[in-house]
Write a protein that holds these residues in place. Sequence first.
Motif, PDB file in Angstrom:
ATOM      1  N   ARG A 173     -11.004  -2.070   1.390  1.00 24.76           N
ATOM      2  CA  ARG A 173     -12.082  -1.338   0.729  1.00 24.76           C
ATOM      3  C   ARG A 173     -11.590  -0.715  -0.581  1.00 24.76           C
ATOM      4  O   ARG A 173     -12.317  -0.678  -1.576  1.00 24.76           O
ATOM      5  N   GLU A 174     -10.338  -0.250  -0.598  1.00 27.85           N
ATOM      6  CA  GLU A 174      -9.780   0.337  -1.820  1.00 27.85           C
ATOM      7  C   GLU A 174      -9.639  -0.704  -2.922  1.00 27.85           C
ATOM      8  O   GLU A 174      -9.848  -0.408  -4.097  1.00 27.85           O
ATOM      9  N   VAL A 175      -9.282  -1.928  -2.561  1.00 25.09           N
ATOM     10  CA  VAL A 175      -9.111  -2.982  -3.561  1.00 25.09           C
ATOM     11  C   VAL A 175     -10.423  -3.245  -4.297  1.00 25.09           C
ATOM     12  O   VAL A 175     -10.424  -3.589  -5.485  1.00 25.09           O
ATOM     13  N   PHE A 176     -11.549  -3.048  -3.618  1.00 23.79           N
ATOM     14  CA  PHE A 176     -12.844  -3.276  -4.248  1.00 23.79           C
ATOM     15  C   PHE A 176     -13.218  -2.154  -5.223  1.00 23.79           C
ATOM     16  O   PHE A 176     -14.108  -2.330  -6.052  1.00 23.79           O
ATOM     17  N   SER A 177     -12.562  -1.012  -5.122  1.00 25.72           N
ATOM     18  CA  SER A 177     -12.878   0.089  -6.037  1.00 25.72           C
ATOM     19  C   SER A 177     -12.199  -0.118  -7.373  1.00 25.72           C
ATOM     20  O   SER A 177     -11.247  -0.891  -7.492  1.00 25.72           O
ATOM     21  N   ARG A 178     -12.688   0.583  -8.381  1.00 23.03           N
ATOM     22  CA  ARG A 178     -12.063   0.480  -9.704  1.00 23.03           C
ATOM     23  C   ARG A 178     -10.613   0.960  -9.655  1.00 23.03           C
ATOM     24  O   ARG A 178      -9.708   0.290 -10.122  1.00 23.03           O
ATOM     25  N   ARG A 179     -10.400   2.131  -9.051  1.00 23.45           N
ATOM     26  CA  ARG A 179      -9.057   2.695  -9.042  1.00 23.45           C
ATOM     27  C   ARG A 179      -8.085   1.832  -8.239  1.00 23.45           C
ATOM     28  O   ARG A 179      -6.939   1.605  -8.641  1.00 23.45           O
TER      29      ARG A 179
ATOM     30  N   TYR B 280      -4.954  -0.357  -9.623  1.00 24.84           N
ATOM     31  CA  TYR B 280      -3.620  -0.012  -9.142  1.00 24.84           C
ATOM     32  C   TYR B 280      -2.896  -1.251  -8.598  1.00 24.84           C
ATOM     33  O   TYR B 280      -1.769  -1.562  -9.005  1.00 24.84           O
ATOM     34  N   PHE B 281      -3.524  -1.956  -7.676  1.00 17.30           N
ATOM     35  CA  PHE B 281      -2.861  -3.098  -7.044  1.00 17.30           C
ATOM     36  C   PHE B 281      -2.756  -4.284  -8.010  1.00 17.30           C
ATOM     37  O   PHE B 281      -1.778  -5.039  -7.955  1.00 17.30           O
ATOM     38  N   GLY B 282      -3.738  -4.452  -8.884  1.00 17.43           N
ATOM     39  CA  GLY B 282      -3.636  -5.518  -9.874  1.00 17.43           C
ATOM     40  C   GLY B 282      -2.499  -5.276 -10.848  1.00 17.43           C
ATOM     41  O   GLY B 282      -1.773  -6.205 -11.218  1.00 17.43           O
ATOM     42  N   THR B 283      -2.320  -4.037 -11.268  1.00 19.80           N
ATOM     43  CA  THR B 283      -1.211  -3.692 -12.160  1.00 19.80           C
ATOM     44  C   THR B 283       0.124  -3.939 -11.470  1.00 19.80           C
ATOM     45  O   THR B 283       1.070  -4.462 -12.076  1.00 19.80           O
ATOM     46  N   ALA B 284       0.203  -3.572 -10.188  1.00 21.81           N
ATOM     47  CA  ALA B 284       1.435  -3.803  -9.434  1.00 21.81           C
ATOM     48  C   ALA B 284       1.758  -5.285  -9.351  1.00 21.81           C
ATOM     49  O   ALA B 284       2.918  -5.698  -9.505  1.00 21.81           O
TER      50      ALA B 284
ATOM     51  N   ALA C 161       0.812  -1.223   0.000  1.00 21.40           N
ATOM     52  CA  ALA C 161       0.000   0.000   0.000  1.00 21.40           C
ATOM     53  C   ALA C 161       0.843   1.270   0.000  1.00 21.40           C
ATOM     54  O   ALA C 161       0.338   2.348  -0.328  1.00 21.40           O
ATOM     55  N   ARG C 162       2.117   1.163   0.356  1.00 22.95           N
ATOM     56  CA  ARG C 162       2.970   2.347   0.363  1.00 22.95           C
ATOM     57  C   ARG C 162       3.117   2.885  -1.064  1.00 22.95           C
ATOM     58  O   ARG C 162       3.393   2.137  -1.997  1.00 22.95           O
ATOM     59  N   GLY C 163       2.923   4.156  -1.234  1.00 18.34           N
ATOM     60  CA  GLY C 163       2.990   4.758  -2.559  1.00 18.34           C
ATOM     61  C   GLY C 163       1.665   4.818  -3.278  1.00 18.34           C
ATOM     62  O   GLY C 163       1.591   5.325  -4.400  1.00 18.34           O
ATOM     63  N   TYR C 164       0.608   4.311  -2.630  1.00 17.06           N
ATOM     64  CA  TYR C 164      -0.726   4.371  -3.237  1.00 17.06           C
ATOM     65  C   TYR C 164      -1.089   5.834  -3.493  1.00 17.06           C
ATOM     66  O   TYR C 164      -1.027   6.666  -2.570  1.00 17.06           O
TER      67      TYR C 164
END
Length: 350
Positions: free
Chosen positions: A186-192, A196-200, A173-176
């Motif tokens: 909760r952020e993982v469930f959002s589109r953004r 982001y995390f899937g691309t990483a 999550a660092r650098g999000y």
Amino acid sequence: MGLLALAACSHQAQQPSLTPEQVRAKVARLLPPSASQRQAWAADIQAAFQAQALEPSTQNLCSVIAVIEQESNFQADPQVPGLGGIARAEIDRRAARLHVPGFLVDAALAIKSPTGKSYAQRIASVRSERELSDVFDDFIGIVPLGGQLFGTLNPVHTAGPMQVSVAFAERNARGYPYTMQGTVRREVFSRRGGVYFGTAHLLGYPVHYPEPLYRFADFNAGHYASRNAAFQAALNRLVKARLALDGDLIDYGSLSAGQTELAVRSLGKRLDMSDSAIRNALDKGEQLDFENTRVYQRVFELADQVAGKPLPRAILPGITLESPKITRHLTTAWFARRVDERRARCVARD
């Protein structure tokens, strides 16, 4: 540019030759015709690439687009048929495995939630993993001893449009680049957040693979699973045991040596290595640097001699996919090939 050339640079800072506006336009052009909210998806993909200093090449962008299409068909919070029943059955299985009595689970889920419905009723009516996770977070926070007794029973471990591991997101999550609206989960469930995390997870580590197919297998099975499976296949040419080609070089859940480690130990004299030196090398199985170890290089040197030719340094792992949501026989190889087909169609749209 292919991922082989990209491998050495995808994890390093790059100065993209395209402006953010040009990248967003390119992504919108590459998206499949069925994708809705194209500008929003394009903006989130561009932002993920920029924040992680990844090169927005056609191959890279299409790799991310292909995973999103495979995992969610561009739905930020995809619905899962029968999820309520699947979730309750999984909760009961996890509780039994942890020796939590069934009557305790039933009593806790029968408690009335702030909505007026019991938690059992809310779980039965959920349609998406986000709804289910919200119910569980609510339950853990409100029910007495909910966190202590049921904190590990949340059946949702992968989430969002790329179905990325929540645990991976929490570790990275660092650098999000966004202000979080609540927890990392909760952020993982959002589109953004999902993008982001899937691309990483897909592109944020260096590899020496000859084609994108193996990154897709790693996305499903874990980083370097394709390389490690090739290492296990090479070992199979040198030892009597027949190792599963699962990419797991050591048994992280046990203090004792696993089958792959035991196989390498049996070659200790030929490798001129002690058991502890072998273990130290295999401990690097989730790093690129494993390829620089004596274990990796000598095993392939000996296996190449037996085969009479250079053996592949990457193969698709032989893993059957297991999930409460999966109702038919699927494998990591199936997943990787399906995503790669989508990637190829995306590239053709450029």
